[in-house]
Design a protein around this motif. Structure first.
Motif, PDB file in Angstrom:
ATOM      1  N   TYR A   1      -4.468  13.721 -15.380  1.00 23.04           N
ATOM      2  CA  TYR A   1      -5.627  14.300 -14.702  1.00 23.04           C
ATOM      3  C   TYR A   1      -6.351  13.137 -14.029  1.00 23.04           C
ATOM      4  O   TYR A   1      -6.702  12.153 -14.678  1.00 23.04           O
ATOM      5  CB  TYR A   1      -6.554  14.999 -15.705  1.00 23.04           C
ATOM      6  CG  TYR A   1      -7.760  15.632 -15.037  1.00 23.04           C
ATOM      7  CD1 TYR A   1      -7.686  16.932 -14.522  1.00 23.04           C
ATOM      8  CD2 TYR A   1      -8.951  14.927 -14.894  1.00 23.04           C
ATOM      9  CE1 TYR A   1      -8.773  17.512 -13.889  1.00 23.04           C
ATOM     10  CE2 TYR A   1     -10.041  15.493 -14.247  1.00 23.04           C
ATOM     11  CZ  TYR A   1      -9.950  16.785 -13.752  1.00 23.04           C
ATOM     12  OH  TYR A   1     -11.026  17.341 -13.114  1.00 23.04           O
ATOM     13  N   LEU A   2      -6.558  13.228 -12.729  1.00 24.57           N
ATOM     14  CA  LEU A   2      -7.031  12.062 -11.973  1.00 24.57           C
ATOM     15  C   LEU A   2      -8.421  12.235 -11.380  1.00 24.57           C
ATOM     16  O   LEU A   2      -8.672  13.176 -10.614  1.00 24.57           O
ATOM     17  CB  LEU A   2      -6.084  11.780 -10.807  1.00 24.57           C
ATOM     18  CG  LEU A   2      -4.725  11.178 -11.130  1.00 24.57           C
ATOM     19  CD1 LEU A   2      -3.911  11.045  -9.854  1.00 24.57           C
ATOM     20  CD2 LEU A   2      -4.897   9.820 -11.783  1.00 24.57           C
ATOM     21  N   THR A   3      -9.301  11.327 -11.750  1.00 24.03           N
ATOM     22  CA  THR A   3     -10.573  11.204 -11.050  1.00 24.03           C
ATOM     23  C   THR A   3     -10.465   9.955 -10.185  1.00 24.03           C
ATOM     24  O   THR A   3     -10.168   8.871 -10.697  1.00 24.03           O
ATOM     25  CB  THR A   3     -11.732  11.019 -12.039  1.00 24.03           C
ATOM     26  OG1 THR A   3     -11.757  12.142 -12.922  1.00 24.03           O
ATOM     27  CG2 THR A   3     -13.062  10.917 -11.300  1.00 24.03           C
TER      28      THR A   3
ATOM     29  N   ALA B   1       0.819  -1.209   0.000  1.00 25.72           N
ATOM     30  CA  ALA B   1       0.000   0.000   0.000  1.00 25.72           C
ATOM     31  C   ALA B   1       0.853   1.260   0.000  1.00 25.72           C
ATOM     32  O   ALA B   1       0.408   2.321  -0.432  1.00 25.72           O
ATOM     33  CB  ALA B   1      -0.933   0.006   1.202  1.00 25.72           C
ATOM     34  N   ASP B   2       2.073   1.133   0.466  1.00 20.32           N
ATOM     35  CA  ASP B   2       2.983   2.276   0.474  1.00 20.32           C
ATOM     36  C   ASP B   2       4.367   1.766   0.866  1.00 20.32           C
ATOM     37  O   ASP B   2       4.498   0.656   1.393  1.00 20.32           O
ATOM     38  CB  ASP B   2       2.504   3.337   1.489  1.00 20.32           C
ATOM     39  CG  ASP B   2       2.991   4.743   1.108  1.00 20.32           C
ATOM     40  OD1 ASP B   2       3.784   4.858   0.143  1.00 20.32           O
ATOM     41  OD2 ASP B   2       2.576   5.707   1.773  1.00 20.32           O
TER      42      ASP B   2
ATOM     43  N   VAL C   1      -2.168   5.601  -7.821  1.00 15.71           N
ATOM     44  CA  VAL C   1      -2.647   6.987  -7.925  1.00 15.71           C
ATOM     45  C   VAL C   1      -1.470   7.954  -7.782  1.00 15.71           C
ATOM     46  O   VAL C   1      -1.322   8.900  -8.560  1.00 15.71           O
ATOM     47  CB  VAL C   1      -3.738   7.259  -6.854  1.00 15.71           C
ATOM     48  CG1 VAL C   1      -4.066   8.745  -6.779  1.00 15.71           C
ATOM     49  CG2 VAL C   1      -4.993   6.458  -7.155  1.00 15.71           C
ATOM     50  N   GLN C   2      -0.614   7.658  -6.809  1.00 15.87           N
ATOM     51  CA  GLN C   2       0.593   8.480  -6.621  1.00 15.87           C
ATOM     52  C   GLN C   2       1.402   8.565  -7.907  1.00 15.87           C
ATOM     53  O   GLN C   2       1.789   9.640  -8.363  1.00 15.87           O
ATOM     54  CB  GLN C   2       1.492   7.838  -5.559  1.00 15.87           C
ATOM     55  CG  GLN C   2       1.230   8.272  -4.146  1.00 15.87           C
ATOM     56  CD  GLN C   2       2.187   7.561  -3.192  1.00 15.87           C
ATOM     57  OE1 GLN C   2       2.540   6.397  -3.396  1.00 15.87           O
ATOM     58  NE2 GLN C   2       2.581   8.264  -2.145  1.00 15.87           N
ATOM     59  N   ALA C   3       1.664   7.387  -8.503  1.00 10.25           N
ATOM     60  CA  ALA C   3       2.519   7.341  -9.695  1.00 10.25           C
ATOM     61  C   ALA C   3       1.829   8.002 -10.896  1.00 10.25           C
ATOM     62  O   ALA C   3       2.480   8.689 -11.693  1.00 10.25           O
ATOM     63  CB  ALA C   3       2.881   5.895 -10.014  1.00 10.25           C
ATOM     64  N   MET C   4       0.530   7.803 -11.005  1.00  8.44           N
ATOM     65  CA  MET C   4      -0.209   8.429 -12.109  1.00  8.44           C
ATOM     66  C   MET C   4      -0.202   9.952 -11.957  1.00  8.44           C
ATOM     67  O   MET C   4      -0.132  10.693 -12.939  1.00  8.44           O
ATOM     68  CB  MET C   4      -1.655   7.908 -12.145  1.00  8.44           C
ATOM     69  CG  MET C   4      -1.782   6.455 -12.590  1.00  8.44           C
ATOM     70  SD  MET C   4      -1.316   6.223 -14.331  1.00  8.44           S
ATOM     71  CE  MET C   4      -1.666   4.471 -14.534  1.00  8.44           C
TER      72      MET C   4
ATOM     73  N   LEU D   1      -4.250  13.831  -3.675  1.00  2.40           N
ATOM     74  CA  LEU D   1      -3.649  13.509  -4.982  1.00  2.40           C
ATOM     75  C   LEU D   1      -4.616  13.704  -6.143  1.00  2.40           C
ATOM     76  O   LEU D   1      -4.192  13.978  -7.272  1.00  2.40           O
ATOM     77  CB  LEU D   1      -3.186  12.050  -4.998  1.00  2.40           C
ATOM     78  CG  LEU D   1      -2.068  11.656  -4.027  1.00  2.40           C
ATOM     79  CD1 LEU D   1      -1.910  10.138  -3.994  1.00  2.40           C
ATOM     80  CD2 LEU D   1      -0.752  12.311  -4.433  1.00  2.40           C
ATOM     81  N   ALA D   2      -5.920  13.553  -5.866  1.00  2.00           N
ATOM     82  CA  ALA D   2      -6.891  13.520  -6.962  1.00  2.00           C
ATOM     83  C   ALA D   2      -7.275  14.926  -7.411  1.00  2.00           C
ATOM     84  O   ALA D   2      -7.332  15.860  -6.610  1.00  2.00           O
ATOM     85  CB  ALA D   2      -8.130  12.759  -6.520  1.00  2.00           C
TER      86      ALA D   2
END
Lengths: 499, 290
Positions: free
Chosen positions: B127-129, B51-52, B118-121, B149-150
């Motif tokens: 652009y993150l949803t 997870a991290d 999500v972090q890497a994206m 992050l989003a």
């Protein structure tokens, strides 16, 4: 064998003692030696052993071992040595048994073989040392050869339990460091040979216990894990470091071992660890397992010990095991012990072509495993819940020999039949594990994924050697050991030239 | 040694553990997982997604839900205890690049393995949803972390106790229909959720990546227990995955295979609960360290 009446170890020993007392050892001529009856391996009663995981074979008694050793005519040509992948001085250790010099016998074996207690149990002697035995040829039956493997085991077991069993000598530290990837037979052999020269050795194992196939693959009833542990302990006493839960390729890249971690050489002995499937309909139904999974759950994870083990294992009623090798026999016999009502081995050729050792096939049959020869599954049938409910097989007949020299099975059209089963264990071999290949693009491999090496065991990468099933494709414990030994010699030579 | 440095209970049955794992913290990439054992003699090997991780601290973090004997025993571990066996990082890393608009959907505990992706994206400039779903308010995890992050965060609960009262597929469908049609959907959660997410995006032609968590023993390709049918072919989640094209995965087959040992798991959990006297808990907590 089924036509034999079961005889206990005591009964076999009594006969052996009687016969031994009647023999004038010094007067024996080769013909007399060959006339001594081959000594049966004492074993657990089939009825009892179906219910337990204890070792099936019990080992020769001293009288049996001496009688069997007397069968050896000490022929000059010694074809047995040529049949042994690590060239043990077989007539030498057998003579030591005759002389009741058991410690000497053990020393002779250990000059070239590191794991006699293991090889004495799992080597396919009938196709190696015993295949061309002169006694077998005199009797026109290779199964009547001197029982070299049983004698090896006798000597090794005595040695294991005696206080004289010594840790091999290790030369003074050279300051060189070698990484050995995997802890199966090839790696164990390589690690020992390299460590003896005084180099530091670190072994990397992905599982939580070392031993490789000896631990996860071969069942307790054929190779007690205590014996494997003793062999691994011997390595540790020699100063070999073992890092478990470490997957080279993922936890660390192979090239980083040399470039960042300062290893002077690497040996890859990761084995053939990717189960093959048949690519037929239904093979992902619930109740279809690779033999690797079934055996690993039972052996390494101890799922057979239902009281203590957290790892579950499928509890089958009627099983089909697909394949005819030793692994198939191990899976079938494990299923029997785990309470299956019926276990069927389905093999597309006949008994003669089975790659499994004859002894394992006989043991399986004694334990009630049924064999279906010249049958090959076409598809696995599932019920409405996606669980296995049967396999459809096609009948075959034997045609012309193929590349392997075995007659090729040819399907008989329209011969489909169904065997009702709730579990299918696929045991048709292994391909090489792709992990190191995927994560080490510069390492040359064959189209089957095996690592390419030269005759010294060296790979396409500088300072990287490989051996065992990852090079050979799935083979045997002793061949893997021979490979490990060869690569170790090359590594020792390389390191000796550098100061 | 894998000494636990931090432990947090995120909801009734969900825990977050951070422990020493220098090698894994150094090598791990988004999408990868580990295999853990709480007892190397009789314990089970269970796959858990990372997870991290903190390379400097040499630690990794897992978020897990108590579902069987092993996770129950893991949950009984406290700060300072050791986890005796941790193997990883395993599996192929997530393919990260600048896709444009990426919708990341996490359901229940699946929000945890989604986090590093999500972090890497984010770092790749997408652009993150982010859509996170849970049965009820108390089971929503990592909301603040995701919000940081989003570009857009949507929380849904089945019972409407928090955020929108809907399944995650509803906002996912809306995203597919929006003018900013996503270039990629990433969904991690219960198989049934991933299945319906894939069905939601299919008509819109939005490629959809799913991360599968199947039954495994070794995690290195050796046992074949994790195999799934993808596009009619057998694949191993441990070495070919864990991420696959969601439109090609046979989820029904996968869900059946996941239930192969359900009887055993239920029995183990019940036995475990019965045994959870202080003595047994103490044994579970310390008896395994080797």
């Amino acid at each position: 064998m089924s036509e034999h009446q079961f005889r206990t170890r005591d009964e076999l020993d009594k006969d052996a003692r009687q016969l031994l007392s009647e023999i004038d050892v010094d007067a024996l001529k080769p013909k007399d030696r060959a006339a001594i009856p081959q000594q049966d391996m004492p074993s657990q009663n089939p009825v009892d052993r179906r219910q337990n995981m204890d070792e099936v074979t019990l080992g020769y008694t001293e009288a049996q071992a001496r009688l069997e050793a007397l069968r050896c005519i000490q022929c000059k040509s010694a074809p047995c040595i040529g049949g042994c992948p690590v060239a043990i001085d077989i007539p030498g250790f057998i003579q030591a048994i005759v002389d009741q010099e058991y410690h000497t016998a053990a020393q002779i074996i250990k000059r070239t073989s590191l794991l006699p207690a293991i090889c004495g149990r799992v080597c396919p002697q009938e196709s190696q040392c015993q295949e061309n035995c002169t006694v077998g040829r005199m009797l026109k039956d290779k199964f009547k050869s001197v029982s070299i493997g049983r004698l090896e085991r006798f000597v090794a077991d005595l040695d294991r339990t005696s206080s004289e069993a010594a840790t091999p000598d290790v030369k003074p530290d050279t300051g060189k460091r070698v990484a050995v990837i995997g802890t199966g037979p090839a790696s164990v052999t390589a690690a020992a040979d390299i460590r003896k020269e005084g180099h530091a050795v670190t072994m990397f194992e992905a599982f939580h216990k070392p031993g490789g196939v000896l631990v996860y693959g071969i069942p307790e009833f054929r190779l007690p894990k205590k014996i494997v542990e003793e062999e691994i302990d011997a390595l540790v006493r020699m100063g070999v470091e073992i890092r478990t839960n470490y997957l080279v390729g993922r936890t660390r890249r192979l090239t980083d071992l040399i470039e960042k971690d300062g290893f002077d050489a690497v040996f890859i002995g990761t084995g053939a660890g990717l189960p093959r499937f048949m690519h037929i309909e239904g093979e992902n139904l619930v109740g279809v397992f690779a033999a690797n999974e079934y055996l690993t759950r039972s052996n390494l994870m101890k799922a057979y010990d239902r009281e203590n083990a957290a790892t579950p294992i499928f509890e089958p009623k009627i099983v089909a095991v697909l394949g005819g090798g030793n692994v198939a026999m191990d899976a079938a016999r494990t299923a029997i012990r785990l309470g299956a009502e019926e276990v069927n081995v389905v093999y597309r050729r006949t008994r003669v072509e089975m790659p499994a050792r004859v002894e394992e096939v006989d043991h399986a049959e004694e334990e009630g495993v049924k064999f279906h020869f010249l049958r090959n599954p076409q598809r696995i049938l599932g019920d409405e819940n996606g669980h296995v409910c049967g396999i459809e097989c096609l009948a075959f007949e034997l045609g012309e020999p193929d590349d392997s020299g075995r007659r090729r099975p040819v399907p008989i059209p329209g011969s489909e039949s169904i065997i009702d089963v709730d579990t299918v264990i696929v045991s048709i071999g292994n391909d090489s594990n792709p992990l190191i290949r995927q994560t080490t693009p510069s390492l040359e491999t064959t189209k089957w994924g095996n690592i390419v090496t030269d005759e010294d065991g060296k790979t396409s990468l500088d300072r990287v050697y490989a051996g065992g099933d990852i090079v050979l494709g799935a083979a045997t414990v002793i061949l893997a050991m021979g490979e490990g030994r060869k690569a170790a010699a090359s590594i020792n030579q390389l390191l000796a030239t550098e100061t | 040694m894998h000494t636990i440095l931090r432990k947090e209970q995120l909801s009734e049955n969900v825990y977050r553990l951070t422990f020493d794992a220098v090698d894994i913290a150094r090598e791990r990439q988004p999408g990868q997982f580990m295999i853990l054992q709480v007892d190397t003699e009789f314990g089970e090997r269970i796959p858990l997604t990372i997870a991290d991780a903190d390379e400097n601290e040499g630690t990794v973090t897992v978020v897990f839900q108590v579902v069987g004997e092993t996770t129950m025993r893991l949950a009984a571990h406290e700060v300072g205890d050791d986890i005796p066996a941790v193997l990883g990082p395993l599996g192929r890393p997530t393919h990260i690049e600048k896709f444009g608009h990426v919708v990341c959907v996490g359901g229940g505990i699946g929000v945890a393995p989604l986090y590093p992706i999500v972090q890497a994206m984010r770092n790749a400039g997408n652009y993150l949803t982010v859509i996170i779903g849970a049965r009820t308010k108390d089971l929503v995890i990592l909301e603040d972390e995701m919000r940081a992050l989003a570009d857009e965060l949507i929380v849904c609960t089945d019972d409407g106790s928090y955020g929108r009262k809907c399944l995650v597929t509803e906002p996912l469908k809306e995203a597919c229909e929006s003018s900013e049609k996503p270039n990629l959907a990433v969904t991690i959660g219960p198989p049934i959720m991933m299945k319906f997410c894939a069905e939601t995006t299919r008509p819109y032609g939005v490629s959809t990546m799913v991360s599968l968590n199947t039954i495994m023993v070794d995690g290195t390709g050796m046992c074949g227990g994790c195999r799934v049918t993808v596009d009619g072919e057998t694949k191993f989640v441990c070495v070919d995955g864990p991420e696959f094209d969601g439109h090609a995965v046979d989820f029904d087959n996968m869900m059946r295979r996941l239930n192969a040992y359900r009887k055993h798991e239920t029995a183990a959990r019940d036995t475990c609960r019965v045994l959870r006297t202080p003595d047994a808990a103490a044994k579970a907590g310390t008896g395994d360290a080797t």
